[in-house]
Design an enzyme around this catalytic site. Structure first.
Site, PDB file in Angstrom:
ATOM      1  N   CYS A   1      40.468   5.080  -2.515  1.00  0.00           N
ATOM      2  CA  CYS A   1      40.859   4.767  -1.141  1.00  0.00           C
ATOM      3  C   CYS A   1      42.163   5.447  -0.756  1.00  0.00           C
ATOM      4  O   CYS A   1      43.208   4.806  -0.626  1.00  0.00           O
ATOM      5  CB  CYS A   1      40.931   3.249  -0.975  1.00  0.00           C
ATOM      6  SG  CYS A   1      39.296   2.544  -1.171  1.00  0.00           S
ATOM      7  N   GLU A   2      42.110   6.754  -0.647  1.00  0.00           N
ATOM      8  CA  GLU A   2      43.219   7.602  -0.210  1.00  0.00           C
ATOM      9  C   GLU A   2      42.585   8.805   0.466  1.00  0.00           C
ATOM     10  O   GLU A   2      41.653   9.392  -0.079  1.00  0.00           O
ATOM     11  CB  GLU A   2      43.998   8.159  -1.418  1.00  0.00           C
ATOM     12  CG  GLU A   2      44.699   7.158  -2.270  1.00  0.00           C
ATOM     13  CD  GLU A   2      46.132   6.889  -1.837  1.00  0.00           C
ATOM     14  OE1 GLU A   2      46.660   7.646  -0.981  1.00  0.00           O
ATOM     15  OE2 GLU A   2      46.703   5.921  -2.343  1.00  0.00           O
TER      16      GLU A   2
END
Ligand code: PLP
Length: 420
Positions: free
Chosen positions: A343-344
């Site tokens: 989640c980046e």
């Protein structure tokens, strides 16, 4: 050149079809080729044929896997280490202590003592105070430390800022203008034998000119130190040679590099030390991954793979390019972005790239992942640590286990006052 080729429609590592490894070990997984490692070790050595007195110390940080180190020890390589942990790996792989160089800008007193106890052949000093401390520790043990002083030649390596090490504002080495006075201060200390100088100006160098400029400055420094009465018997020229990350990239070859070194150092009359890392391991490994989804995007679809920035950090860290190739290419291509599950937004391997057409469930590889790959892995997003496999001809072995998230969780605990 490497040994990851398509044979009858399927990518192999040497003679092993990659799907066989994916089936047995799962994905993502790093796969290394012994033949490629050996070839690179030999080509690098042969490139230095014109250098009479040399010693090659593989920079372990590029790929510290024990089995990889064993292959390089077999090839007669020593090691460049930057921590006690790396030193222990080199020794465990069978490298001789005398063939090990200990570099690093923050060696602790414990690490210096451990290096002396192990009989490490060369310690690269990063500041004058470290020389005094090393001399003191060695003298207290009745030993003599063999050391060189790392200087910062203030040249721009022309590489990515985060892997440039030889500019005056970088943290590495001492200013070349202060080397003479440091030699004067350190050379006579009991416990210390200060034998020469070291440099390392950066990594993934695509051009020999900055290296040559740095080496010429070192040559002048050697003359200056000798004129001041210091015996200079070795010079460590570091590593830094780049590798082709994109098909078609042209980089200086080890032979080009060796010819330049032989020319520049012809009358130095010293033992030369080399510390190649990436050029040995880079193209000897791939990161194999499986496509989870092909997710429609605004401009191009996102190929979401099961490898992520925690497994291969270089694209997120340095905007690095890794060629992406299907394990069973169909001959068709697609325009796509490639990203991992983390989640980046930075967990993106490529944007707007023409790649082999893939569908969910397909296997693919990121090439040139043998250096600064597995060793930089983290467990971010509570992902496991990726396993490593070494191939040799038609056989393969898991040379580093997958560390499951449950194993990492098991090392954590809730304090008593929060217990339920
Ligand atoms: C990282 C490093 C190397 C190896 O660099 P490569 O670019 O991988 O060849 C050599 N010497 C020192 C001191 C290093 O820090």
């Amino acid at each position: 050149m490497d040994h990851f080729q398509i044979i009858q429609g399927v990518m192999h590592a040497e003679q092993v079809p990659l799907p066989v490894i994916a089936e047995a070990v799962g994905t993502p997984v790093y796969v290394y080729s012994t033949a490629t490692l050996r070839r690179h070790a030999r080509v690098f050595r042969e490139g230095l044929a014109g250098v009479p007195r040399k010693h090659i110390a593989y920079a372990i940080k590029a790929n510290p896997n024990l089995a990889v180190l064993r292959v390089l020890a077999d090839e007669g390589y020593g090691a460049d280490v930057v921590s006690a942990g790396e030193m222990r790996r080199a020794l465990a792989a069978g490298m001789k202590a005398g063939d090990i160089v200990f570099s690093g800008v923050g060696k602790t007193r414990e690490e210096l003592a451990a290096a002396l106890d192990a009989g490490i052949g060369q310690i690269n000093l990063e500041l004058e105070e470290e020389g005094h401390v090393l001399a003191e520790i060695a003298a207290s043990k009745g030993m003599t430390a063999h050391a060189v002083l790392r200087v910062n030649p203030d040249v721009d390596a022309g590489t990515h800022a985060k892997i440039s090490t030889g500019r005056k504002e970088n943290k590495f080495g001492v200013p070349i203008s202060e080397a003479r006075s440091m030699f004067d201060a350190l050379a006579g200390l009991p416990g210390l034998s200060l034998e020469g100088v070291a440099i390392h100006i950066g990594s993934q160098l695509a051009d020999l000119a900055p290296l040559e400029a740095a080496y010429r400055r070192i040559g002048a420094l050697v003359e200056e130190l000798r004129a001041a009465g210091h015996a200079i018997t070795r010079v460590d020229l570091g590593g830094g040679l780049g590798v082709p990350y994109r098909a078609g990239d042209v980089l200086p070859s080890p032979a080009d590099y060796g010819a330049m070194v032989a020319r520049v150092t012809a009358d130095w009359d010293v033992e030369l030390m080399f510390e190649p890392g990436r050029v040995i391991a880079g193209n000897a490994g791939v990161l194999m991954t499986r496509v989870i989804w092909v997710k429609p995007g605004v401009l191009n679809p996102y190929v979401i793979v099961d490898a992520a920035m925690n497994d291969l950090a270089r694209p997120a860290l340095y905007d690095a390019w890794h060629d992406f190739a299907a394990v069973r290419p169909t001959g068709e291509t697609m325009m796509a972005n490639i990203a991992g599950p983390v989640c980046e937004t930075g967990d993106t391997f490529a944007m707007n790239r023409e790649i082999d057409a893939v569908r969910s469930g397909d296997l693919a590889v990121f090439r040139t992942a043998g250096a600064y790959g597995a060793t930089m892995a983290s467990t971010y997003n509570s992902r496991g640590l990726v396993p490593e496999v070494l191939v040799d001809g038609d056989r393969y072995a898991v040379v580093a286990d997958r560390i499951e998230p449950a194993t990492i969780l098991a090392a954590e605990r809730v304090p008593e006052w929060l217990a339920r």
